[in-house]
Write a protein that holds these residues in place. Structure first.
Motif, PDB file in Angstrom:
ATOM      1  N   ILE A 280      47.206  35.139  33.836  1.00  0.00           N
ATOM      2  CA  ILE A 280      46.433  34.101  34.521  1.00  0.00           C
ATOM      3  C   ILE A 280      45.260  34.773  35.223  1.00  0.00           C
ATOM      4  O   ILE A 280      45.425  35.816  35.866  1.00  0.00           O
ATOM      5  CB  ILE A 280      47.300  33.347  35.551  1.00  0.00           C
ATOM      6  CG1 ILE A 280      48.544  32.765  34.860  1.00  0.00           C
ATOM      7  CG2 ILE A 280      46.500  32.253  36.239  1.00  0.00           C
ATOM      8  CD1 ILE A 280      49.526  32.137  35.826  1.00  0.00           C
ATOM      9  N   SER A 281      44.080  34.175  35.128  1.00  0.00           N
ATOM     10  CA  SER A 281      42.895  34.746  35.778  1.00  0.00           C
ATOM     11  C   SER A 281      43.113  34.802  37.286  1.00  0.00           C
ATOM     12  O   SER A 281      43.491  33.798  37.899  1.00  0.00           O
ATOM     13  CB  SER A 281      41.652  33.909  35.462  1.00  0.00           C
ATOM     14  OG  SER A 281      41.909  32.539  35.739  1.00  0.00           O
ATOM     15  N   PRO A 282      42.905  35.974  37.899  1.00  0.00           N
ATOM     16  CA  PRO A 282      43.151  36.106  39.341  1.00  0.00           C
ATOM     17  C   PRO A 282      42.075  35.400  40.165  1.00  0.00           C
ATOM     18  O   PRO A 282      40.881  35.445  39.839  1.00  0.00           O
ATOM     19  CB  PRO A 282      43.104  37.620  39.564  1.00  0.00           C
ATOM     20  CG  PRO A 282      42.228  38.141  38.465  1.00  0.00           C
ATOM     21  CD  PRO A 282      42.464  37.246  37.287  1.00  0.00           C
ATOM     22  N   GLY A 283      42.498  34.722  41.224  1.00  0.00           N
ATOM     23  CA  GLY A 283      41.555  34.111  42.158  1.00  0.00           C
ATOM     24  C   GLY A 283      40.839  32.888  41.646  1.00  0.00           C
ATOM     25  O   GLY A 283      39.858  32.444  42.251  1.00  0.00           O
ATOM     26  N   ARG A 284      41.300  32.333  40.528  1.00  0.00           N
ATOM     27  CA  ARG A 284      40.655  31.143  39.981  1.00  0.00           C
ATOM     28  C   ARG A 284      41.692  30.036  39.759  1.00  0.00           C
ATOM     29  O   ARG A 284      42.845  30.324  39.473  1.00  0.00           O
ATOM     30  CB  ARG A 284      39.950  31.461  38.660  1.00  0.00           C
ATOM     31  CG  ARG A 284      38.745  32.378  38.800  1.00  0.00           C
ATOM     32  CD  ARG A 284      38.160  32.695  37.426  1.00  0.00           C
ATOM     33  NE  ARG A 284      36.934  33.473  37.521  1.00  0.00           N
ATOM     34  CZ  ARG A 284      36.894  34.780  37.684  1.00  0.00           C
ATOM     35  NH1 ARG A 284      38.023  35.464  37.767  1.00  0.00           N
ATOM     36  NH2 ARG A 284      35.739  35.419  37.763  1.00  0.00           N
ATOM     37  N   LYS A 285      41.226  28.821  39.852  1.00  0.00           N
ATOM     38  CA  LYS A 285      42.105  27.697  39.547  1.00  0.00           C
ATOM     39  C   LYS A 285      41.574  26.954  38.331  1.00  0.00           C
ATOM     40  O   LYS A 285      40.407  27.133  37.925  1.00  0.00           O
ATOM     41  CB  LYS A 285      42.220  26.759  40.748  1.00  0.00           C
ATOM     42  CG  LYS A 285      40.941  26.133  41.236  1.00  0.00           C
ATOM     43  CD  LYS A 285      41.223  25.244  42.435  1.00  0.00           C
ATOM     44  CE  LYS A 285      39.961  24.539  42.919  1.00  0.00           C
ATOM     45  NZ  LYS A 285      38.973  25.471  43.495  1.00  0.00           N
ATOM     46  N   LYS A 286      42.426  26.146  37.768  1.00  0.00           N
ATOM     47  CA  LYS A 286      42.070  25.443  36.545  1.00  0.00           C
ATOM     48  C   LYS A 286      40.775  24.658  36.740  1.00  0.00           C
ATOM     49  O   LYS A 286      40.607  23.945  37.725  1.00  0.00           O
ATOM     50  CB  LYS A 286      43.208  24.492  36.151  1.00  0.00           C
ATOM     51  CG  LYS A 286      43.088  23.937  34.743  1.00  0.00           C
ATOM     52  CD  LYS A 286      44.345  23.176  34.355  1.00  0.00           C
ATOM     53  CE  LYS A 286      44.260  22.686  32.918  1.00  0.00           C
ATOM     54  NZ  LYS A 286      45.501  21.973  32.507  1.00  0.00           N
ATOM     55  N   GLY A 287      39.874  24.813  35.807  1.00  0.00           N
ATOM     56  CA  GLY A 287      38.570  24.163  35.889  1.00  0.00           C
ATOM     57  C   GLY A 287      37.466  25.080  36.351  1.00  0.00           C
ATOM     58  O   GLY A 287      36.274  24.805  36.130  1.00  0.00           O
ATOM     59  N   PRO A 289      34.995  28.365  36.325  1.00  0.00           N
ATOM     60  CA  PRO A 289      34.450  29.210  35.257  1.00  0.00           C
ATOM     61  C   PRO A 289      35.281  30.488  35.125  1.00  0.00           C
ATOM     62  O   PRO A 289      35.658  31.115  36.122  1.00  0.00           O
ATOM     63  CB  PRO A 289      33.037  29.529  35.744  1.00  0.00           C
ATOM     64  CG  PRO A 289      32.702  28.422  36.694  1.00  0.00           C
ATOM     65  CD  PRO A 289      33.995  28.052  37.360  1.00  0.00           C
ATOM     66  N   GLY A 290      35.593  30.868  33.901  1.00  0.00           N
ATOM     67  CA  GLY A 290      36.360  32.091  33.664  1.00  0.00           C
ATOM     68  C   GLY A 290      37.860  31.936  33.829  1.00  0.00           C
ATOM     69  O   GLY A 290      38.596  32.920  33.736  1.00  0.00           O
ATOM     70  N   TYR A 291      38.332  30.714  34.077  1.00  0.00           N
ATOM     71  CA  TYR A 291      39.763  30.496  34.253  1.00  0.00           C
ATOM     72  C   TYR A 291      40.479  30.630  32.909  1.00  0.00           C
ATOM     73  O   TYR A 291      39.987  30.181  31.875  1.00  0.00           O
ATOM     74  CB  TYR A 291      40.019  29.103  34.817  1.00  0.00           C
ATOM     75  CG  TYR A 291      41.494  28.727  34.840  1.00  0.00           C
ATOM     76  CD1 TYR A 291      42.307  29.159  35.870  1.00  0.00           C
ATOM     77  CD2 TYR A 291      42.056  27.972  33.802  1.00  0.00           C
ATOM     78  CE1 TYR A 291      43.665  28.829  35.897  1.00  0.00           C
ATOM     79  CE2 TYR A 291      43.406  27.632  33.819  1.00  0.00           C
ATOM     80  CZ  TYR A 291      44.200  28.068  34.870  1.00  0.00           C
ATOM     81  OH  TYR A 291      45.528  27.742  34.883  1.00  0.00           O
TER      82      TYR A 291
END
Length: 383
Positions: A280-287, A289-291
């Motif tokens: 899972i991309s760190p520090g990002r939530k769904k929606g 950019p870069g998730y």
């Protein structure tokens, strides 16, 4: 006359008469040599003796013929000094234990019975990694030891930690915090051997009111010398096993558009594997950019900052472009081979990027010089 003189000399040497000028007065008794005097520490009847204290036996006016220190059926080892007038125990005593000491010097005998104190607290080894049942580990593997209590007297505890290898190399401990200490060698372990780790901590003082509990022993097995070389500029990975090239793999590394997406250069160690591993991309939530939230097959972790060597079916990029978020991806069949072959502690040496692996990122301990590493030892230097 000559025979008479010789006979007189013989009588004189046998002690049958006093030399001229030293005859005693009529009725005076001959002087008797003093018997040796034995001193035992701790003294008879001592209680609450600290387990880190040594048993010391000393003889004045003679030599020690025998010293026996026992706790039940167990006999404690010790060492005499050069002239055998002093004996001192080698190892710590056990807490909450009755001891009996007997000693002989000539006609003199002495004894002492004492008891060691019950510690306020005890510490033990709660984990040694890597050390799974039946596991073989790589030539770069550290020995990571955790205690269940904070250790303040680190030098005493470190001195009780022993590493015995069939093919020895220089190594040193480094304290990470009060409960965590790591052993690293100066050079990689020689392959295919057994290593015994002993924590002879019973009775060792770890701090105020804190003493070691049960000793701990672990056998580790070094497997093949498996070293992977990765060049992110050439997008290539080569795997060597015991000096022979076993795999040539086209790879794609981090795209390097940001620091986060830049693969770290340096000496990594393989830490764990999974199939699949959720990433899972760190520090990002769904929606955002870069998730991303994906399941990745045959993944081998090489750092704590999210880097793996793993499978990905993007063969168009492998060997051509770096397009990942920082991981090393390769052809699925080769990634599976790497996943199935890896041993924890195998070396993965990456070059070609401007982001250096930190020594404390995962098992990046080879990023620190051995000279600097030793400064974290309580016995060899200060960090």
């Amino acid at each position: 006359m000559a025979l008479l003189a010789a006979a007189a000399l013989t009588v004189s040497c046998s002690g049958g008469g006093a030399p001229a000028g030293q005859q005693g007065k009529p009725g005076q008794a001959a002087t008797t040599p003093q018997a040796p005097v034995i001193k035992i520490t701790p003294e008879q009847g001592s209680t609450k003796v600290s387990p880190d204290k040594k048993v010391v036996v000393e003889a004045a006016g003679g030599v020690l013929d025998e010293v026996v220190v026992q706790a039940g059926a167990e006999q404690i080892e010790g060492k005499f000094n050069a002239d055998k007038t002093r004996w001192i125990s080698k190892s710590p005593l056990k807490p909450s234990t009755d001891y009996n000491v007997t000693a002989k010097s000539g006609v003199t005998q002495a004894a002492s019975a004492f008891k060691t104190l019950k510690p306020e607290r005890e510490f033990t080894v709660v984990d040694v990694t890597p050390n799974a049942k039946g596991e073989k580990i790589g030539v770069g593997a550290p020995i990571m030891v955790r205690f269940d209590q904070p250790i303040k007297d680190k030098a005493s505890v470190e001195a009780a930690l022993k590493v015995e290898a069939e093919k020895p190399v220089e190594g040193a401990w480094r304290w990470i915090d009060d409960t965590y200490v790591i052993y690293r060698t100066a050079k990689y372990w020689p392959a295919h051997q057994k290593i015994k780790f002993h924590a002879d901590i019973e009775g060792v003082k770890g701090g105020k009111g804190l003493y070691g509990g049960k000793d701990h022993e672990t056998t580790l097995r070094i497997g093949a010398k498996q070293i992977s070389k990765i060049d992110t500029r050439k997008k290539m990975m080569y795997v060597y096993v015991d000096g022979k090239k076993k795999q040539t793999m086209r790879i794609s590394a981090g795209m390097a558009t940001t620091r986060e997406y830049t693969t770290t250069s340096g000496v990594h160690l393989t830490m764990e594997r999974g199939n699949p591993v959720r990433m899972i991309s760190p520090g990002r939530k769904k929606g955002d950019p870069g998730y991303y939230d994906v399941m990745i097959n045959h993944a081998v972790r090489i750092s704590n900052s999210g880097e793996y060597v793993h499978a990905k079916n993007n063969v168009w990029a492998q060997g051509v472009r770096n397009v990942s978020h920082g991981c090393i991806n390769s052809r699925p069949d080769q990634a599976r081979w790497f996943h199935d072959t890896m041993q924890r502690g195998d070396v993965v040496d990456i070059v070609g990027t401007n982001r250096e692996l930190e020594w404390n990122n995962g098992w990046g301990y080879w990023q620190m010089s051995f000279k600097q590493w030793k400064k974290g030892s309580a016995l060899h230097g200060k960090a």
